[in-house]
Design an enzyme around this catalytic site. Structure first.
Site, PDB file in Angstrom:
ATOM      1  N   GLU A 102      34.003  45.401  33.854  1.00  0.00           N
ATOM      2  CA  GLU A 102      35.447  45.610  33.966  1.00  0.00           C
ATOM      3  C   GLU A 102      35.727  46.829  34.837  1.00  0.00           C
ATOM      4  OE1 GLU A 102      37.757  43.845  30.426  1.00  0.00           O
ATOM      5  OE2 GLU A 102      36.923  45.716  29.733  1.00  0.00           O
ATOM      6  N   HIS A 117      34.093  49.927  25.534  1.00  0.00           N
ATOM      7  CA  HIS A 117      35.233  49.540  26.383  1.00  0.00           C
ATOM      8  C   HIS A 117      35.762  50.805  27.075  1.00  0.00           C
ATOM      9  CE1 HIS A 117      39.232  48.285  27.601  1.00  0.00           C
ATOM     10  NE2 HIS A 117      38.805  47.039  27.498  1.00  0.00           N
TER      11      HIS A 117
HETATM   12  P1  PGA Z   1      43.503  43.056  30.924  1.00  0.00           P
HETATM   13  O1  PGA Z   1      42.481  43.810  29.940  1.00  0.00           O
HETATM   14  O2  PGA Z   1      43.101  41.598  30.943  1.00  0.00           O
HETATM   15  O3  PGA Z   1      44.850  43.255  30.295  1.00  0.00           O
HETATM   16  O4  PGA Z   1      43.374  43.693  32.262  1.00  0.00           O
HETATM   17  C1  PGA Z   1      41.124  43.497  29.925  1.00  0.00           C
HETATM   18  C2  PGA Z   1      40.375  44.428  29.014  1.00  0.00           C
HETATM   19  O5  PGA Z   1      40.693  45.625  28.978  1.00  0.00           O
HETATM   20  O6  PGA Z   1      39.450  44.009  28.306  1.00  0.00           O
END
Ligand code: PGA
Length: 243
Positions: free
Chosen positions: A165, A93
């Protein structure tokens, strides 16, 4: 194929808070048409296994150790996670890459440890704002995938998940436009086909909300969502997974 939703609770809740929210999830999400996974912090996993015993909701972890066993103070092995009923584990992540300096070499070991113990690794990738603005996102994504997955034997497309992401979209309230996400997913799947000969599911994460979920999920290559902030409110999360 069913869409996959992962609730990433990060370190937003303490132990008692995690149990309380899990009970609300269990009550509100009794019948689900999609695959739904809760990723609480490590300390809550065991209690959540009990709470979710008769529920269709599955368990995920936010990280695992790179080593299989041994003198790694503070780490949690993939094997222990498996024994706690965990099915999916987030790997790399952006918060771990950023705060804990996790690099591709380390992530390779983590993926291998997860696979060896029968967990499904969810490899997180994504470009920062500068790369996004200078149109270098695809180059970054290709490099992140190649560095971790090159030479890896991924036996089938269900044994790995990718979470796309964009770092600038995480927690910012500014999700990427859905058409742009779709284009990135098509690109990612092309790289995966070349690299591992499989096309696993690709999830989108970054400021997902009940407002934008439907729009994102209508695209054919957005196979699910990784949800942070909006997963802390059971009503909003229920809307997202039921769109
Ligand atoms: P968020 O986080 O939905 O608060 O943007 C997503 C993540 O970091 O997995």
């Amino acid at each position: 194929m069913k869409k996959l939703f992962i609730a990433n609770w990060k370190m937003q809740l303490d132990y008692n808070g995690s149990l309380a929210l899990a009970k609300l999830y269990q009550k509100n999400l009794k019948k689900v048409k999609n695959e739904i996974v809760i990723a609480p912090d490590f300390t809550a996993l065991s209690a959540l296994k009990e709470i979710l015993k008769k529920s269709p909701l599955k368990l995920g972890a936010q990280d695992c150790a790179f080593g299989l066993k041994g003198a790694y103070t503070g780490e949690v092995s993939a094997k222990s996670l498996k024994q706690l009923g965990v099915k999916y584990v987030l790997i790399g992540h952006s918060e771990r890459r950023g705060y804990f300096k996790e690099d591709s070499g380390l992530l390779k070991f983590k993926i291998a440890a997860a696979l060896e113990n029968g967990l499904v690794p969810v490899l997180c990738i994504g470009e920062n704002l500068t790369a996004h603005k200078t149109k270098k996102a695809h180059a970054v994504l290709r490099r992140q995938l190649e560095e971790v997955l090159f030479g890896m034997d991924i036996s089938n497309d269900n044994s790995l998940v990718i979470a796309y992401e964009p770092i600038w979209a995480i927690g910012s309230g500014k999700a990427m436009a859905s058409a742009e996400v779709e284009a990135s997913h098509v690109f990612i799947k092309g790289v995966l086909a070349e690299l591992i000969g499989q096309i696993p599911r690709v999830l989108y994460g970054g400021s997902v909300s009940a407002q934008n979920a439907l729009d994102l999920l209508e695209w054919p290559n957005i196979d699910g969502l990784l949800v942070g902030g909006a997963s802390l409110k059971v009503d909003e999360f229920s809307k997202i997974v039921n769109v």
